[in-house]
Design an enzyme around this catalytic site. Structure first.
Site, PDB file in Angstrom:
ATOM      1  N   PRO A   2       0.832  -1.207   0.000  1.00 50.79           N
ATOM      2  CA  PRO A   2       0.000   0.000   0.000  1.00 50.79           C
ATOM      3  C   PRO A   2       0.867   1.258   0.000  1.00 50.79           C
ATOM      4  CG  PRO A   2      -0.785  -1.592   1.608  1.00 50.79           C
ATOM      5  CD  PRO A   2       0.547  -2.080   1.135  1.00 50.79           C
ATOM      6  N   GLU A   3       0.583   2.170  -0.920  1.00 51.77           N
ATOM      7  CA  GLU A   3       1.342   3.403  -1.040  1.00 51.77           C
ATOM      8  C   GLU A   3       0.452   4.592  -0.678  1.00 51.77           C
ATOM      9  OE1 GLU A   3       4.505   3.608  -1.515  1.00 51.77           O
ATOM     10  OE2 GLU A   3       4.975   1.551  -2.092  1.00 51.77           O
ATOM     11  N   LYS A  58       3.396   6.971   3.984  1.00 54.13           N
ATOM     12  CA  LYS A  58       2.625   5.727   4.044  1.00 54.13           C
ATOM     13  C   LYS A  58       2.200   5.380   5.472  1.00 54.13           C
ATOM     14  CE  LYS A  58       5.940   3.586   1.801  1.00 54.13           C
ATOM     15  NZ  LYS A  58       6.723   2.522   1.132  1.00 54.13           N
ATOM     16  N   HIS A  91      -5.239 -13.516  10.623  1.00 53.64           N
ATOM     17  CA  HIS A  91      -4.272 -12.445  10.371  1.00 53.64           C
ATOM     18  C   HIS A  91      -4.763 -11.063  10.812  1.00 53.64           C
ATOM     19  CE1 HIS A  91      -1.977 -15.426   8.283  1.00 53.64           C
ATOM     20  NE2 HIS A  91      -2.820 -15.502   7.278  1.00 53.64           N
ATOM     21  N   ARG A 110       1.512 -10.923   6.221  1.00 47.56           N
ATOM     22  CA  ARG A 110       2.965 -11.113   6.167  1.00 47.56           C
ATOM     23  C   ARG A 110       3.692 -10.487   7.351  1.00 47.56           C
ATOM     24  NH1 ARG A 110       4.840  -9.874   0.080  1.00 47.56           N
ATOM     25  NH2 ARG A 110       6.770 -10.766   0.911  1.00 47.56           N
ATOM     26  N   LYS A 150      23.128  13.359  -9.109  1.00 48.23           N
ATOM     27  CA  LYS A 150      22.643  12.025  -8.754  1.00 48.23           C
ATOM     28  C   LYS A 150      22.891  11.056  -9.907  1.00 48.23           C
ATOM     29  CE  LYS A 150      20.586  12.877  -4.717  1.00 48.23           C
ATOM     30  NZ  LYS A 150      20.929  12.187  -3.453  1.00 48.23           N
ATOM     31  N   ARG A 259      12.986  -4.466  -8.523  1.00 48.12           N
ATOM     32  CA  ARG A 259      11.558  -4.242  -8.716  1.00 48.12           C
ATOM     33  C   ARG A 259      11.218  -4.320 -10.201  1.00 48.12           C
ATOM     34  NH1 ARG A 259       8.811  -1.706  -4.400  1.00 48.12           N
ATOM     35  NH2 ARG A 259      10.155  -1.129  -2.670  1.00 48.12           N
TER      36      ARG A 259
END
Length: 269
Positions: A2-3, A58, A91, A110, A150, A259
């Site tokens: 979840p973001e 978050k 859970h 998790r 960067k 990712r």
């Protein structure tokens, strides 16, 4: 994971359901998630009024007169509000039972999430966070300034929570696609003009995702149990080998910084 849009969706849902409600009791159905859940919550929060609910990156911040409950959903967490007599599901590790007969329950299969508490609302996990992308602190020129010299790729750069919070993998892929920027480019090589376009694309993508109730790929649900519907609006994420709707090229998937990255080689330069 979840973001920002998912946490904002939860925040808004909880605000309409539990704000100004008093806690009957806090129940720890498990002693720990990623870290130990403070045992004193079972007594500290009893009879306390939920005054406001905020979000920082978050992190969900549920505020009481005695302090702030800080919740992170980890990789697979979700929050629902149900009738208190609803049978506990597997859970569901933490619960706020309210005096109005409802319960806020945190489910985390998790166990990478967290339930923390701060008397003054501050926490080391919040201190290092970057700017909020939907606030004025995320202005045109900000990313350009932060990116000078960067060498990391642009996708990793905008996903760095110390730079800007909440731009997770899905939203990074979608924002870069909308801005027409190749995710492989070095952050320090991109012009100020292109960064300004990207800034607006990030704002637009996140706003659209919030309006759609977030993105559900596996575990995420809204507080009412409904999925997030932004999944239907994804242009590149999860679209490997499909045609780009803009140029009819093929969407490519590759692994970047451990990712999955999705992009259109033709559109994104």
């Amino acid at each position: 994971m979840p973001e920002l849009p998912e946490i904002e969706t939860i925040k808004r849902g909880l605000t309409s359901l539990i704000i100004n409600q008093k806690v009957n009791k806090a129940i720890l159905h498990r002693e720990n998630l990623r870290w130990v859940i403070p045992k004193h919550l079972s007594t500290t929060l009893t009879n306390q009024l939920i005054s406001t609910i905020d979000r920082r990156g978050k992190y969900l911040l549920i505020k009481f007169k005695v302090g702030t409950l800080i919740i992170h959903l980890g990789m697979s967490g979700s929050i629902k509000v149900v009738n208190t007599n609803t049978p506990l599901l597997k859970h569901e590790h933490f619960e706020l039972q309210l005096k109005n007969g409802t319960s806020m329950r945190l489910k985390d299969p998790r166990r990478f999430g967290a339930v923390l508490f701060s008397k003054d609302g501050s926490h080391k996990l919040l201190d290092s966070l970057g700017v909020e992308p939907l606030k004025t602190s995320f202005y045109d020129g900000y990313l350009y300034q932060k990116s000078r010299n960067k060498q990391q790729n642009i996708k990793a750069f905008i996903m760095d929570n110390k730079i800007v919070v909440g731009v997770g993998n899905i939203y990074a892929c979608e924002s870069l696609f909308m801005a027409g920027i190749n995710p492989k480019l070095k952050a320090g090589s991109i012009s100020k003009t292109r960064y300004n376009v990207l800034t607006q694309c990030i704002k637009n993508i996140l706003t659209q995702a919030i309006e759609a109730g977030g993105t559900t790929l596996q575990d995420f649900v809204q507080v009412n149990g409904n999925p997030g519907y932004f999944t239907q609006n994804l242009s590149v994420y999860g679209c490997k080998n499909k045609k780009c709707y803009r140029c009819k090229g093929i969407i490519i998937k590759f692994v970047q910084n451990q990712r999955s990255t999705f992009y259109c080689k033709k559109c994104q330069t």
